[in-house]
Design a protein around this motif. Structure first.
Motif, PDB file in Angstrom:
ATOM      1  N   THR A  96      11.929  -4.781   3.985  1.00 27.00           N
ATOM      2  CA  THR A  96      11.400  -3.430   3.837  1.00 27.00           C
ATOM      3  C   THR A  96      12.535  -2.417   3.852  1.00 27.00           C
ATOM      4  OG1 THR A  96      11.033  -3.375   6.240  1.00 27.00           O
ATOM      5  CG2 THR A  96       9.146  -3.917   4.847  1.00 27.00           C
ATOM      6  N   GLU A  97      12.496  -1.476   2.918  1.00 26.75           N
ATOM      7  CA  GLU A  97      13.475  -0.393   2.865  1.00 26.75           C
ATOM      8  C   GLU A  97      13.099   0.736   3.823  1.00 26.75           C
ATOM      9  OE1 GLU A  97      16.363   0.067   0.238  1.00 26.75           O
ATOM     10  OE2 GLU A  97      16.135  -1.925   1.090  1.00 26.75           O
ATOM     11  N   GLU A  98      11.819   0.879   4.104  1.00 24.51           N
ATOM     12  CA  GLU A  98      11.306   1.927   4.984  1.00 24.51           C
ATOM     13  C   GLU A  98      10.034   1.402   5.637  1.00 24.51           C
ATOM     14  OE1 GLU A  98       9.848   5.307   2.683  1.00 24.51           O
ATOM     15  OE2 GLU A  98       9.770   4.017   0.906  1.00 24.51           O
ATOM     16  N   ASP A  99       9.507   2.155   6.602  1.00 23.45           N
ATOM     17  CA  ASP A  99       8.244   1.754   7.216  1.00 23.45           C
ATOM     18  C   ASP A  99       7.206   1.572   6.120  1.00 23.45           C
ATOM     19  OD1 ASP A  99       9.533   2.012   9.612  1.00 23.45           O
ATOM     20  OD2 ASP A  99       8.522   3.859  10.230  1.00 23.45           O
ATOM     21  N   SER A 100       6.530   0.430   6.142  1.00 22.50           N
ATOM     22  CA  SER A 100       5.636   0.083   5.038  1.00 22.50           C
ATOM     23  C   SER A 100       4.295  -0.430   5.554  1.00 22.50           C
ATOM     24  CB  SER A 100       6.282  -0.990   4.149  1.00 22.50           C
ATOM     25  OG  SER A 100       7.509  -0.539   3.598  1.00 22.50           O
ATOM     26  N   GLU A 101       3.290  -0.254   4.711  1.00 20.70           N
ATOM     27  CA  GLU A 101       1.954  -0.794   4.972  1.00 20.70           C
ATOM     28  C   GLU A 101       1.640  -1.796   3.877  1.00 20.70           C
ATOM     29  OE1 GLU A 101      -2.642   0.742   5.847  1.00 20.70           O
ATOM     30  OE2 GLU A 101      -1.129   2.113   5.026  1.00 20.70           O
ATOM     31  N   VAL A 102       1.283  -3.018   4.274  1.00 19.25           N
ATOM     32  CA  VAL A 102       1.167  -4.114   3.310  1.00 19.25           C
ATOM     33  C   VAL A 102      -0.200  -4.792   3.445  1.00 19.25           C
ATOM     34  CG1 VAL A 102       2.198  -6.265   2.487  1.00 19.25           C
ATOM     35  CG2 VAL A 102       3.653  -4.502   3.490  1.00 19.25           C
ATOM     36  N   TYR A 133      12.587  -3.774  -6.812  1.00 16.41           N
ATOM     37  CA  TYR A 133      11.991  -3.144  -5.638  1.00 16.41           C
ATOM     38  C   TYR A 133      10.483  -3.122  -5.817  1.00 16.41           C
ATOM     39  CZ  TYR A 133      16.635  -1.522  -4.315  1.00 16.41           C
ATOM     40  OH  TYR A 133      17.954  -1.480  -3.957  1.00 16.41           O
ATOM     41  N   ILE A 134       9.767  -3.486  -4.776  1.00 19.04           N
ATOM     42  CA  ILE A 134       8.320  -3.358  -4.786  1.00 19.04           C
ATOM     43  C   ILE A 134       7.989  -1.950  -4.310  1.00 19.04           C
ATOM     44  CG2 ILE A 134       6.136  -4.292  -3.966  1.00 19.04           C
ATOM     45  CD1 ILE A 134       7.603  -6.867  -3.256  1.00 19.04           C
ATOM     46  N   ARG A 135       7.268  -1.213  -5.142  1.00 21.71           N
ATOM     47  CA  ARG A 135       6.864   0.143  -4.803  1.00 21.71           C
ATOM     48  C   ARG A 135       5.415   0.143  -4.333  1.00 21.71           C
ATOM     49  NH1 ARG A 135      12.169   1.439  -5.339  1.00 21.71           N
ATOM     50  NH2 ARG A 135      12.895   1.403  -7.486  1.00 21.71           N
ATOM     51  N   SER A 136       4.973   1.303  -3.852  1.00 27.29           N
ATOM     52  CA  SER A 136       3.572   1.453  -3.475  1.00 27.29           C
ATOM     53  C   SER A 136       2.676   1.054  -4.641  1.00 27.29           C
ATOM     54  CB  SER A 136       3.288   2.898  -3.069  1.00 27.29           C
ATOM     55  OG  SER A 136       4.062   3.269  -1.948  1.00 27.29           O
ATOM     56  N   ASN A 137       1.640   0.268  -4.332  1.00 25.70           N
ATOM     57  CA  ASN A 137       0.648  -0.193  -5.311  1.00 25.70           C
ATOM     58  C   ASN A 137       1.108  -1.406  -6.109  1.00 25.70           C
ATOM     59  OD1 ASN A 137      -2.061   0.395  -6.137  1.00 25.70           O
ATOM     60  ND2 ASN A 137      -1.283   1.008  -8.146  1.00 25.70           N
ATOM     61  N   ASP A 138       2.281  -1.990  -5.771  1.00 30.62           N
ATOM     62  CA  ASP A 138       2.809  -3.155  -6.478  1.00 30.62           C
ATOM     63  C   ASP A 138       2.729  -4.411  -5.613  1.00 30.62           C
ATOM     64  OD1 ASP A 138       3.408  -1.646  -8.691  1.00 30.62           O
ATOM     65  OD2 ASP A 138       5.525  -1.432  -8.222  1.00 30.62           O
ATOM     66  N   SER A 139       2.972  -5.559  -6.267  1.00 32.44           N
ATOM     67  CA  SER A 139       3.016  -6.843  -5.568  1.00 32.44           C
ATOM     68  C   SER A 139       4.331  -7.541  -5.885  1.00 32.44           C
ATOM     69  CB  SER A 139       1.849  -7.727  -5.982  1.00 32.44           C
ATOM     70  OG  SER A 139       1.871  -8.961  -5.281  1.00 32.44           O
ATOM     71  N   CYS A 140       4.604  -8.648  -5.159  1.00 34.21           N
ATOM     72  CA  CYS A 140       5.816  -9.431  -5.372  1.00 34.21           C
ATOM     73  C   CYS A 140       5.497 -10.624  -6.258  1.00 34.21           C
ATOM     74  CB  CYS A 140       6.404  -9.902  -4.045  1.00 34.21           C
ATOM     75  SG  CYS A 140       7.923 -10.878  -4.244  1.00 34.21           S
ATOM     76  N   ILE A 164       0.844  -1.196   0.000  1.00 38.22           N
ATOM     77  CA  ILE A 164       0.000   0.000   0.000  1.00 38.22           C
ATOM     78  C   ILE A 164       0.876   1.241   0.000  1.00 38.22           C
ATOM     79  CG2 ILE A 164      -1.753   1.293   1.269  1.00 38.22           C
ATOM     80  CD1 ILE A 164      -2.745  -1.401   2.385  1.00 38.22           C
ATOM     81  N   LYS A 165       1.882   1.257   0.865  1.00 35.10           N
ATOM     82  CA  LYS A 165       2.852   2.354   0.864  1.00 35.10           C
ATOM     83  C   LYS A 165       4.168   1.851   1.442  1.00 35.10           C
ATOM     84  CE  LYS A 165       1.407   4.264   5.351  1.00 35.10           C
ATOM     85  NZ  LYS A 165       0.907   5.471   6.057  1.00 35.10           N
ATOM     86  N   GLY A 166       5.259   2.483   1.007  1.00 37.88           N
ATOM     87  CA  GLY A 166       6.583   2.075   1.458  1.00 37.88           C
ATOM     88  C   GLY A 166       7.422   1.560   0.303  1.00 37.88           C
ATOM     89  N   SER A 224      14.535   7.570  -5.432  1.00 39.00           N
ATOM     90  CA  SER A 224      13.229   7.513  -6.093  1.00 39.00           C
ATOM     91  C   SER A 224      12.250   6.664  -5.292  1.00 39.00           C
ATOM     92  CB  SER A 224      13.391   6.939  -7.506  1.00 39.00           C
ATOM     93  OG  SER A 224      12.137   6.815  -8.144  1.00 39.00           O
ATOM     94  N   ALA A 225      12.740   5.546  -4.721  1.00 42.79           N
ATOM     95  CA  ALA A 225      11.866   4.627  -3.986  1.00 42.79           C
ATOM     96  C   ALA A 225      11.381   5.224  -2.674  1.00 42.79           C
ATOM     97  CB  ALA A 225      12.592   3.312  -3.724  1.00 42.79           C
TER      98      ALA A 225
END
Length: 214
Positions: free
Chosen positions: A96-102, A70-77, A51-53, A160-161
């Motif tokens: 996770t590269e940063e705090d993320s919501e999944v 890299y998985i970006r916001s709105n993407d899946s693995c 969702i974000k991160g 960018s990420a």
């Protein structure tokens, strides 16, 4: 969850019946930065949608990372999704590269959804296309670009990420990600700094504002 704008934008085309199923089975979770989500050999229980991160997907060889994408916001693995068609075993690491919501889809119901809601395949084909392009770019970068170009591209990707410029990256982190040594990365960073491509400060590595980091 059905009223969440991310859910509507991402899955609304599948209809209300799917959204009700999603509301029943899916889980939204917050994950701190630098947290390992999955590791090689682990059984996958969920298919994640970010969702974000930002999430780094890679493999390890003798302690060195090979980054796939890299998985970006709105993407899946994609590689997590693909494992549900074999033995559910992960072939990658994801951190996770940063705090993320999944948003997590239980793999136990994804098989049912693929049959019950065949239009969901469009979503996964789209994710496959994006991840395939990422992997191709990674291969081209590793094969055809000099190390100074790869280091600069890596820094730009991280900025960018995360949206952070400057960004906190240690020389060892960069070295591990690119499969080289810290000493080599330090020399390369100094070289491209002298060329005006980056600025190294106590706050991190910065791309000058006139540079394109996308």
């Amino acid at each position: 969850m059905i009223n969440n704008q991310f859910i509507i934008n991402k899955f609304g085309f599948l209809g209300n019946d799917f959204l009700k199923e999603l509301d029943k089975h899916a889980v939204v979770t917050e994950i701190k930065a630098k947290t390992e989500i999955v590791r090689e050999g682990q059984k996958n229980k969920f298919v994640p949608f970010l969702i974000k991160g930002s999430i780094r997907v890679f493999s390890l060889n003798d302690g060195r990372e090979l980054i796939y994408y890299y998985i970006r916001s709105n993407d899946s693995c994609l590689m997590t999704f693909s494992s549900i068609f074999t033995d559910y075993t992960s072939r990658i690491y994801a951190v996770t590269e940063e705090d993320s919501e999944v948003l997590l889809f239980p793999v136990s119901v994804v098989h049912e959804w693929l049959i019950k809601f065949p239009e969901i395949n469009r979503l996964f084909y789209s994710e496959y296309d994006k991840r395939f392009i990422d992997v191709m770019n990674m291969v081209n970068d590793a094969v055809f670009h000099r190390l100074d170009k790869r280091v600069l591209n890596y820094v730009k990707q991280q900025i960018s990420a995360t949206g952070n410029n400057p960004i906190k990256l240690t020389h060892r982190e960069i070295a591990n990600s690119l499969g080289t040594s810290r000493e080599v990365v330090s020399r390369v960073l100094k070289k491209i700094e002298n060329e005006g491509e980056i600025i190294q400060t106590k706050e991190g590595i910065k791309i000058p504002v006139n540079e394109n980091v996308s």
